[in-house]
Each structure stands twice: as C-alpha cells, then as structure tokens.
Enzyme design. Structure first.
Site, short mmCIF file in Angstrom:
data_model
loop_
_atom_site.label_atom_id
_atom_site.label_comp_id
_atom_site.label_asym_id
_atom_site.label_seq_id
_atom_site.Cartn_x
_atom_site.Cartn_y
_atom_site.Cartn_z
N GLU A 19 72.39 3.23 46.74
CA GLU A 19 73.51 2.47 47.27
C GLU A 19 73.26 2.08 48.74
OE1 GLU A 19 77.36 0.72 47.39
OE2 GLU A 19 75.88 1.13 45.84
N CYS A 104 75.68 9.48 39.05
CA CYS A 104 76.13 9.41 40.45
C CYS A 104 77.10 10.55 40.76
CB CYS A 104 76.80 8.07 40.71
SG CYS A 104 77.44 7.95 42.41
N LYS A 144 70.46 6.67 33.37
CA LYS A 144 70.05 7.60 34.43
C LYS A 144 71.15 8.65 34.55
CE LYS A 144 68.30 7.86 39.17
NZ LYS A 144 69.17 8.86 39.80
N GLY A 209 63.67 13.54 41.53
CA GLY A 209 64.13 14.63 42.40
C GLY A 209 63.03 15.22 43.25
N ASP A 210 63.11 15.02 44.57
CA ASP A 210 62.21 15.64 45.55
C ASP A 210 60.76 15.16 45.49
OD1 ASP A 210 64.40 17.13 46.33
OD2 ASP A 210 63.83 18.91 45.20
N GLY A 232 63.15 8.45 45.35
CA GLY A 232 64.34 7.98 46.02
C GLY A 232 64.23 8.15 47.53
#
Length: 312
Positions: A19, A104, A144, A209-210, A232
């Site tokens: 976002e 989310c 997702k 993730g990570d 991300g």
C-alpha cells in the site's frame, strides 16, 4: 484460460503488493531502472471503490504499462457482486492475473470483514473466489493470505483455499495478530507445500516473509520447495534486491534511480498526489554511504521535484 504462471521458470520472484508503494510509478522504476522481479502486483484495490462513486479515485491504482508485465491486479472486498464486476474490469484492462487479498492485517480492513479476517469466514472466502473466477473468465485467479488470524491455522485454512482450485496461493508466514512483529514461520509454508502436493498439485505456492534479496529467495526455495518467493519490505533495504549478482552499488547509482523516480512521479501524478508520498522512498535510495543521513534530512524538507533535484 491463458495462465502466465505456468510459463515462469522456478523459483520465480515477485515484488509484494504494498500500500502506498507499488503504484504504477514505482513499478515502472522496478521494471526499467532496477533488476526487475518476474511478476509485479498493483497496490491492493477496493472492489467496492471500483464499483461506486469512488471509481475515479480508485481506478489510478490499476494503471500499468507493458514494461510491467506480467502484472497482477490485487483486489479486495466482502461483496461477491463487486468482486465479480471488478474481476471483469481487470480482465478488460488486460491484466495477466487477478489476486484476492485475504491476508491484509490492517485493523480497518479486518473490521470490515476483509483481508485476513477472511480466515475466520471461509464460506464468504469461497464466494469471493467463485465470484472472481466468474468475472475473470480467461484470467488466472490467485489468493494472498496468512497462516492464521489470532493463531496458526495452516492445516485448516490452507487446504480449504487449495480446494478452491486457484492458480497460485501466496502464503505470508505469520498470523494477522503477529503483523510483522515476529519472524516469518517458513516451516508452516513448508507444511503448506506438502498439503498442496496432496490436494492441488497444479496450484503454485509462493512464500512470503523476511526475504531480503534474490539469494535468500533461492535458499527459501531449496529449503521448502516453494515455486516462487515474494519480497516486500526487503526492497526498502536494497532496491537491487532482485539482482542475481548481488554486487555493491555506488551512491551515484542510488541517486540516479532516485532522480528518475522523482521525475516520473511528477510526470505521472502532477499535483493529484501529495509529494510527501515520495519521502518514504528516500531512505531506500539514500542509505549506507558517507553523508547519507545528512542528505536524507535535507531531502525530507523538500516540497517538490525541483527541490530534490537542487539538493542531489
């Protein structure tokens, strides 16, 4: 159905939908000025907004260029009818894929029953997926999600989603409650691979993730067997996160990309978007070199593109 996912070499790398980050401008910078991922996603887009008086404000989220292909539109909502119509629209616009956000952890989104709240409402999740498929007749639909809401529900939630015969399932290795406060649990993602092999071997699994860079993505692929890896926040630590060579880049290279980004932001949005949106990217580009902190402090005071160009 043309399923672009089937044409990707494994492990494929994806830039996560974020976002206020992965708008058409940043995606264009990723596609043309930096090592590009194999797949790009839009910011998550409210289906109700697309099918209401909010259309004019919402539709710019679905702007894209051919440089950004394959490109996936990520939509969210709790009303199957607006999901179906939004999926139709996304197909008409020429997106390569449509993704449903069921992960989310934003409180306002979950309070509305959307995002990660879908974990607690599988019957609605099923309706949403079916609606998206009806709307996107010839475009692959993916989801997702997270491994749970308040607690880990991998063994209940993931099989349910896989039974819906979706093209791809991206799993963020945390619950909604955990936000990003604890390390992502890739053991749960590995568990999901085994479930997938039994229930829906044709569905691709993406781990999230990570992961900070391409090299770590390859390691996760080897450890878990995921078909793809999504990066991300790692992009904020290293804009060259998708670079296979992992070479060190000079401050001049970072500044060149910053300039291109700022100029494209102004060309694309003019005064329709607040220039302060650009400031979240300053730490991405102005970091890890002598004088970076001082330069960043000056940049944070900028009010427009001209100010930035003068300073850099």
């Amino acid at each position: 159905m043309t399923n672009f996912w089937e044409k990707l070499n494994k492990p494929f790398m994806i830039l996560a939908p974020m976002e206020g980050v992965t708008d058409v401008v940043f995606r264009e910078i990723m596609a043309t000025k930096l090592p590009s991922p194999d797949v790009l996603f839009t910011e998550f887009t409210n289906a109700d907004g697309l099918m209401s008086k909010g259309y004019d404000k919402t539709i710019p989220r679905l702007n894209f260029t051919n440089n950004q292909r394959p490109i996936v539109a990520q939509i969210w909502g709790t009303h199957p009818e607006t999901i179906e119509e939004s999926a139709k629209l996304c197909e008409k616009l020429g997106f390569d894929g449509i993704d449903l956000n069921m992960g989310c952890p934003d409180r306002a989104v979950m309070k509305a029953g959307a995002g990660a709240a879908m974990v607690n409402n599988p019957s609605l999740a099923k309706e949403i997926i079916e609606a998206a498929k009806r709307g996107a007749k010839n475009t692959p639909v993916s989801v997702k999600t997270r491994i749970g809401y308040n607690s880990v529900k991998t063994e209940e939630w993931i099989p349910f989603l896989l039974e819906q015969k979706i093209a791809t399932l991206t799993i963020h290795g945390r619950t909604a409650k955990q936000m990003s406060d604890v390390p992502a649990d890739w053991n749960e993602i590995k568990k999901a691979i085994k479930i997938r092999d039994e229930i829906a071997p044709e569905t691709f699994i993406v781990g999230n993730g990570d992961v900070e860079n391409y090299e770590q993505g390859i390691e996760r692929h080897k450890e878990t067997g995921v078909d793809g890896v999504m990066i991300g926040r790692g992009i904020f630590h290293n804009p060259w996160a998708f670079d296979k060579s992992q070479v060190v880049h000079s401050s001049e290279e970072y500044i060149l990309v910053l300039k291109a980004h700022v100029q494209l932001f102004e060309e694309t949005w003019g005064t329709t978007k607040n220039f302060d949106i650009m400031k979240k990217f300053f730490k991405m580009y102005i970091n890890n070199f002598d004088g970076a902190r001082e330069l960043r402090t000056k940049l944070m005071e900028c009010k427009n593109t001209k100010d930035v160009m003068t300073i850099v």
